[in-house]
Design a protein around this motif. Structure first.
Motif, PDB file in Angstrom:
ATOM      1  N   PRO A 105      17.319 -24.618  -4.428  1.00  0.00           N
ATOM      2  CA  PRO A 105      17.376 -25.840  -5.232  1.00  0.00           C
ATOM      3  C   PRO A 105      16.031 -26.224  -5.855  1.00  0.00           C
ATOM      4  N   SER A 150      16.271 -32.101 -18.031  1.00  0.00           N
ATOM      5  CA  SER A 150      15.902 -31.499 -16.755  1.00  0.00           C
ATOM      6  C   SER A 150      16.767 -32.084 -15.647  1.00  0.00           C
ATOM      7  N   LEU A 151      16.976 -31.297 -14.604  1.00  0.00           N
ATOM      8  CA  LEU A 151      17.716 -31.766 -13.443  1.00  0.00           C
ATOM      9  C   LEU A 151      16.841 -32.661 -12.577  1.00  0.00           C
ATOM     10  N   THR A 152      17.462 -33.634 -11.925  1.00  0.00           N
ATOM     11  CA  THR A 152      16.792 -34.321 -10.837  1.00  0.00           C
ATOM     12  C   THR A 152      16.837 -33.400  -9.624  1.00  0.00           C
ATOM     13  N   LEU A 153      16.051 -33.699  -8.598  1.00  0.00           N
ATOM     14  CA  LEU A 153      16.083 -32.868  -7.393  1.00  0.00           C
ATOM     15  C   LEU A 153      17.470 -32.920  -6.756  1.00  0.00           C
ATOM     16  N   TRP A 213      15.451 -26.653  -9.727  1.00  0.00           N
ATOM     17  CA  TRP A 213      14.891 -27.934 -10.175  1.00  0.00           C
ATOM     18  C   TRP A 213      13.754 -27.723 -11.168  1.00  0.00           C
ATOM     19  N   ARG A 214      12.944 -26.696 -10.928  1.00  0.00           N
ATOM     20  CA  ARG A 214      11.796 -26.462 -11.798  1.00  0.00           C
ATOM     21  C   ARG A 214      12.132 -25.632 -13.031  1.00  0.00           C
ATOM     22  N   ALA A 246      19.697 -30.654  -8.682  1.00  0.00           N
ATOM     23  CA  ALA A 246      19.413 -29.248  -8.386  1.00  0.00           C
ATOM     24  C   ALA A 246      20.075 -28.822  -7.089  1.00  0.00           C
TER      25      ALA A 246
END
Length: 249
Positions: free
Chosen positions: A25, A213-216, A29-30, A219
């Motif tokens: 994850p 972008s995804l949040t943590l 995430w990155r 992810a």
């Protein structure tokens, strides 16, 4: 000695899944971003069939035989996945169809057929024969069902018709003109991204490439849905839910 060897073997088997569920994850995430504002470019039939997965022509022939007309071909690409799709429209049924071919890193190619219909309540009814769980969790903008064992377009159409009758009742499907090309898909991807934002899975900012972008949290959710054992659990639940939905009809 045998006991030590056994537990050593178990440890080796579990290393991969543990890594993907715990560390995966953070990598997602990155690195992963969600398409939000997409400008589709049409791909010619020649280029499309040269580069798509091998299973696409099988479903394409059946779609044409079922009375669908081709809207066009396009693709989406990211660091890990190439997705090729051919979009169709059936004017009489007011039903969109898509044949999708996916080539992803460290995964076998996937080809599937999907039928999508938008109704006057603003929600979509989607039926596909994909054998992989959807990357996103359930969203309020659509109801989706998967029947991976169905490899005949007419049978999948019949299942969509049954679910439409049971779930949508007297709601009217939204018409769509084939000459609009990918406009409806573009609008849906933005709506889908906004629904993910409402669930806290993506960040509100849209970058220069039209992606979020995804949040943590997002992810973790999307990774767990795509790796073992979460992938197997989600797939089993989706198949059971689809069978029950048809049976109740």
């Amino acid at each position: 000695m045998l006991e030590i060897a056994f537990w050593g073997l178990v440890g080796l088997v579990l290393i991969g899944p543990l890594f993907m569920n715990i560390v995966g994850p953070f990598i997602v995430w990155r690195t992963q971003r969600i398409p939000t504002i997409v400008q589709f470019e049409l791909v010619s039939d020649e280029d499309f069939f040269e580069r798509c997965t091998e299973g696409v022509p099988y479903f394409d022939e059946q779609m044409i035989d079922a009375g669908f007309v081709v809207v066009g071909n396009s693709s989406l690409h990211d660091s890990h996945t190439d997705t090729w799709f051919r979009v169709y429209w059936h004017a009489q049924l007011k039903l969109a169809g898509t044949v999708v071919g996916i080539s992803a890193t460290n995964q076998p190619d996937l080809t599937y057929c999907e039928f999508s219909q938008k109704f006057s309540d603003g929600r979509w009814l989607n039926v596909s024969n994909s054998n992989r769980p959807e990357a996103y969790p359930a969203l309020p903008i659509k109801q989706s069902f998967q029947f991976p064992e169905v490899q005949v377009v007419e049978q999948l159409l019949s299942l969509h018709a049954q679910l439409r009758q049971r779930l949508k009742g007297g709601l009217q499907p939204v018409d769509y003109q084939a000459e609009q090309g990918f406009a409806e898909i573009t609008a849906f991807l933005r709506e889908e991204s906004d629904a993910l934002l409402d669930k806290g899975l993506v960040k509100p900012e849209i970058d220069a490439d039209g992606k979020r972008s995804l949040t943590l949290y997002g992810a973790f959710v999307m990774t767990w849905r795509s790796v073992w054992p979460g992938r197997a659990i989600v797939a089993a639940l989706k198949r059971r839910g689809a069978r029950r939905a048809v049976a109740r009809g």
